[in-house]
Design a protein around this motif. Structure first.
Motif, PDB file in Angstrom:
ATOM      1  N   THR A  56      63.391  81.041  37.940  1.00  0.00           N
ATOM      2  CA  THR A  56      63.284  79.793  37.164  1.00  0.00           C
ATOM      3  C   THR A  56      63.820  78.786  38.116  1.00  0.00           C
ATOM      4  O   THR A  56      63.318  77.561  38.406  1.00  0.00           O
ATOM      5  CB  THR A  56      63.733  79.840  35.649  1.00  0.00           C
ATOM      6  OG1 THR A  56      62.823  80.643  34.928  1.00  0.00           O
ATOM      7  CG2 THR A  56      63.339  78.165  35.185  1.00  0.00           C
ATOM      8  N   ALA A  57      65.177  78.901  38.392  1.00  0.00           N
ATOM      9  CA  ALA A  57      65.991  78.093  39.261  1.00  0.00           C
ATOM     10  C   ALA A  57      65.389  77.963  40.848  1.00  0.00           C
ATOM     11  O   ALA A  57      65.057  76.936  41.147  1.00  0.00           O
ATOM     12  CB  ALA A  57      67.350  78.833  39.452  1.00  0.00           C
ATOM     13  N   ALA A  58      64.685  78.949  41.356  1.00  0.00           N
ATOM     14  CA  ALA A  58      63.920  78.991  42.623  1.00  0.00           C
ATOM     15  C   ALA A  58      62.855  77.987  42.422  1.00  0.00           C
ATOM     16  O   ALA A  58      62.495  77.201  43.349  1.00  0.00           O
ATOM     17  CB  ALA A  58      63.462  80.274  43.226  1.00  0.00           C
ATOM     18  N   ARG A  59      62.238  78.037  41.399  1.00  0.00           N
ATOM     19  CA  ARG A  59      61.012  77.018  41.125  1.00  0.00           C
ATOM     20  C   ARG A  59      61.757  75.729  40.993  1.00  0.00           C
ATOM     21  O   ARG A  59      61.015  74.734  41.595  1.00  0.00           O
ATOM     22  CB  ARG A  59      60.206  77.648  39.984  1.00  0.00           C
ATOM     23  CG  ARG A  59      59.514  78.661  39.929  1.00  0.00           C
ATOM     24  CD  ARG A  59      58.308  78.754  38.778  1.00  0.00           C
ATOM     25  NE  ARG A  59      57.889  80.176  38.812  1.00  0.00           N
ATOM     26  CZ  ARG A  59      58.226  81.051  37.841  1.00  0.00           C
ATOM     27  NH1 ARG A  59      59.072  81.022  36.891  1.00  0.00           N
ATOM     28  NH2 ARG A  59      57.451  82.323  37.904  1.00  0.00           N
ATOM     29  N   VAL A  60      62.565  75.612  40.208  1.00  0.00           N
ATOM     30  CA  VAL A  60      63.089  74.127  40.032  1.00  0.00           C
ATOM     31  C   VAL A  60      63.506  73.463  41.311  1.00  0.00           C
ATOM     32  O   VAL A  60      63.372  72.359  41.635  1.00  0.00           O
ATOM     33  CB  VAL A  60      64.454  74.299  39.200  1.00  0.00           C
ATOM     34  CG1 VAL A  60      65.029  72.789  39.117  1.00  0.00           C
ATOM     35  CG2 VAL A  60      63.927  74.459  37.743  1.00  0.00           C
ATOM     36  N   ILE A  61      64.060  74.238  42.535  1.00  0.00           N
ATOM     37  CA  ILE A  61      64.569  73.629  43.478  1.00  0.00           C
ATOM     38  C   ILE A  61      63.376  73.665  44.709  1.00  0.00           C
ATOM     39  O   ILE A  61      63.663  73.193  45.661  1.00  0.00           O
ATOM     40  CB  ILE A  61      65.417  74.412  44.144  1.00  0.00           C
ATOM     41  CG1 ILE A  61      65.185  75.803  44.815  1.00  0.00           C
ATOM     42  CG2 ILE A  61      66.701  74.375  43.224  1.00  0.00           C
ATOM     43  CD1 ILE A  61      66.106  76.637  45.315  1.00  0.00           C
ATOM     44  N   GLY A  62      62.322  73.749  44.275  1.00  0.00           N
ATOM     45  CA  GLY A  62      61.169  73.601  45.006  1.00  0.00           C
ATOM     46  C   GLY A  62      60.729  74.823  45.977  1.00  0.00           C
ATOM     47  O   GLY A  62      59.791  74.530  46.829  1.00  0.00           O
ATOM     48  N   MET A  63      61.070  76.009  45.677  1.00  0.00           N
ATOM     49  CA  MET A  63      60.834  77.071  46.614  1.00  0.00           C
ATOM     50  C   MET A  63      59.542  77.450  46.314  1.00  0.00           C
ATOM     51  O   MET A  63      58.638  77.493  45.061  1.00  0.00           O
ATOM     52  CB  MET A  63      61.711  78.336  46.298  1.00  0.00           C
ATOM     53  CG  MET A  63      61.435  79.375  46.986  1.00  0.00           C
ATOM     54  SD  MET A  63      62.725  80.739  46.818  1.00  0.00           S
ATOM     55  CE  MET A  63      64.197  80.054  47.454  1.00  0.00           C
ATOM     56  N   SER A  64      58.530  77.794  47.617  1.00  0.00           N
ATOM     57  CA  SER A  64      57.277  78.142  47.168  1.00  0.00           C
ATOM     58  C   SER A  64      56.960  79.552  46.794  1.00  0.00           C
ATOM     59  O   SER A  64      57.897  80.518  46.786  1.00  0.00           O
ATOM     60  CB  SER A  64      56.627  78.105  48.787  1.00  0.00           C
ATOM     61  OG  SER A  64      57.151  79.097  49.612  1.00  0.00           O
ATOM     62  N   ASN A  65      55.838  79.640  46.040  1.00  0.00           N
ATOM     63  CA  ASN A  65      55.563  80.995  45.549  1.00  0.00           C
ATOM     64  C   ASN A  65      55.660  82.254  46.519  1.00  0.00           C
ATOM     65  O   ASN A  65      56.247  83.076  45.884  1.00  0.00           O
ATOM     66  CB  ASN A  65      54.173  80.859  44.662  1.00  0.00           C
ATOM     67  CG  ASN A  65      54.146  80.051  43.499  1.00  0.00           C
ATOM     68  OD1 ASN A  65      54.814  79.758  42.797  1.00  0.00           O
ATOM     69  ND2 ASN A  65      52.993  79.350  43.608  1.00  0.00           N
ATOM     70  N   SER A  66      55.184  82.021  47.520  1.00  0.00           N
ATOM     71  CA  SER A  66      55.219  82.990  48.540  1.00  0.00           C
ATOM     72  C   SER A  66      56.783  83.435  49.018  1.00  0.00           C
ATOM     73  O   SER A  66      56.975  84.478  49.018  1.00  0.00           O
ATOM     74  CB  SER A  66      54.563  82.663  49.741  1.00  0.00           C
ATOM     75  OG  SER A  66      55.181  81.688  50.449  1.00  0.00           O
TER      76      SER A  66
END
Length: 301
Positions: free
Chosen positions: A195-205
């Protein structure tokens, strides 16, 4: 991170050797004698396959075999350690060269199954929705058929050969790895660091390959090790039915098939290839069970 200890003269750093999870797993694996015995058996057959032309007392070329029917069905002797088959070929030499074929089929077919199954499992578990429904139904359809019957059907369509048998074995095992990865992804993607990775804008890949896939590797490695044993048995079964390796390839299952008429008159023609299959499969199963215990977080002390 290394722990620190404060002293009057400054900071003393205390490091621990091998704090990575893989090193800890290796330490647990080394304590399991059965797993080490299995690993030794695997390495033995790998070396046998690599150095078969040097070990064989009578060099045997699978592409250009020398038939000597007058020397056929000779029992084990000083000249022929494991006897000869009905065409006078040295069984010991054929078993040595057959190790190459059986191990090659096992490793390559499982590698193909892991690559395709992992990719489909990642897509299905991470993206969900229609992709999950489509891929899951595909897996359900494939698993509805007995694996060996599905492999026979695939080879029957493509034609009997070792390469087609390898392809069939890879295809029928894709759902096993796909569903394993999917279940793991469904658990991992709910973790807070995802969830934190998504919040900081990391791409799905990047999330898939840097965070999700590494957390799926342990069960994949364990299942892959056990899957090699299954693939070797399936390849031998297809060759035994005449759908896998073709003459004059010295594949162990094909050797069993050719020796069927001589089970009572020359039992060594079937006993020794059967023992080779049994020991190879036993080695992978013992090592796979040890890996499963070593990589299981619940086994940590």
């Amino acid at each position: 991170m290394n722990p620190t200890l404060q002293t009057n003269n400054g900071t003393l750093r205390i490091g621990y050797k091998g704090t990575s999870p893989w090193y800890e797993a290796w330490k647990r694996l080394r304590k399991q004698k059965s797993a080490l015995i299995g690993l030794g058996m695997i390495l033995f057959f790998i070396l046998v396959g690599i150095f078969a032309p040097l070990i064989a007392p009578e060099p045997y070329d699978p592409a250009n075999p020398v038939y000597n029917p007058t020397n056929g069905l000779q029992p084990p002797s000083e000249k022929h350690w494991l006897g000869t088959d009905d065409l006078g070929r040295d069984i010991f030499s054929r078993i040595l060269h057959g190790a190459r074929i059986s191990l090659w089929v096992g490793f390559v077919s499982v590698a193909g199954s892991i690559v395709v199954g992992t990719a489909l499992g990642l897509i299905s578990g991470y993206y969900g929705k229609w992709a999950d429904t489509l891929i899951s139904r595909l897996f359900d359809i494939m698993l509805a058929f007995p694996s060996i019957l599905l492999a026979i059907a695939i080879v029957a369509v493509l034609g009997p050969s070792l390469s087609n048998a390898l392809l069939a074995i890879a295809i029928i095992n894709v759902p096993t790895y796909g569903r394993l990865v999917r279940s793991r992804v469904l658990s991992v993607k709910e973790e807070e660091y995802i969830t934190a990775a998504r919040v900081i804008g990391m791409s799905n890949s990047r999330i898939l390959f840097q965070h999700v896939l590494p957390n799926c590797m342990a069960p994949i490695i364990v299942q892959g090790t056990l899957g090699i044993a299954t693939a070797i048995i399936e390849a031998a079964a297809l060759s035994f039915l005449g759908l896998g390796a073709q003459a004059p390839q010295p594949e162990w299952g094909k050797m069993l098939s050719d020796a069927r008429p001589y089970l009572t008159t020359a039992p060594w023609t079937m006993i020794f290839p059967g023992i080779a299959i049994m020991l190879t499969v036993l080695g992978f199963n013992m090592f796979g069970d040890g890996l499963r215990d070593a990589l299981d977080p619940k086994m940590k002390q």
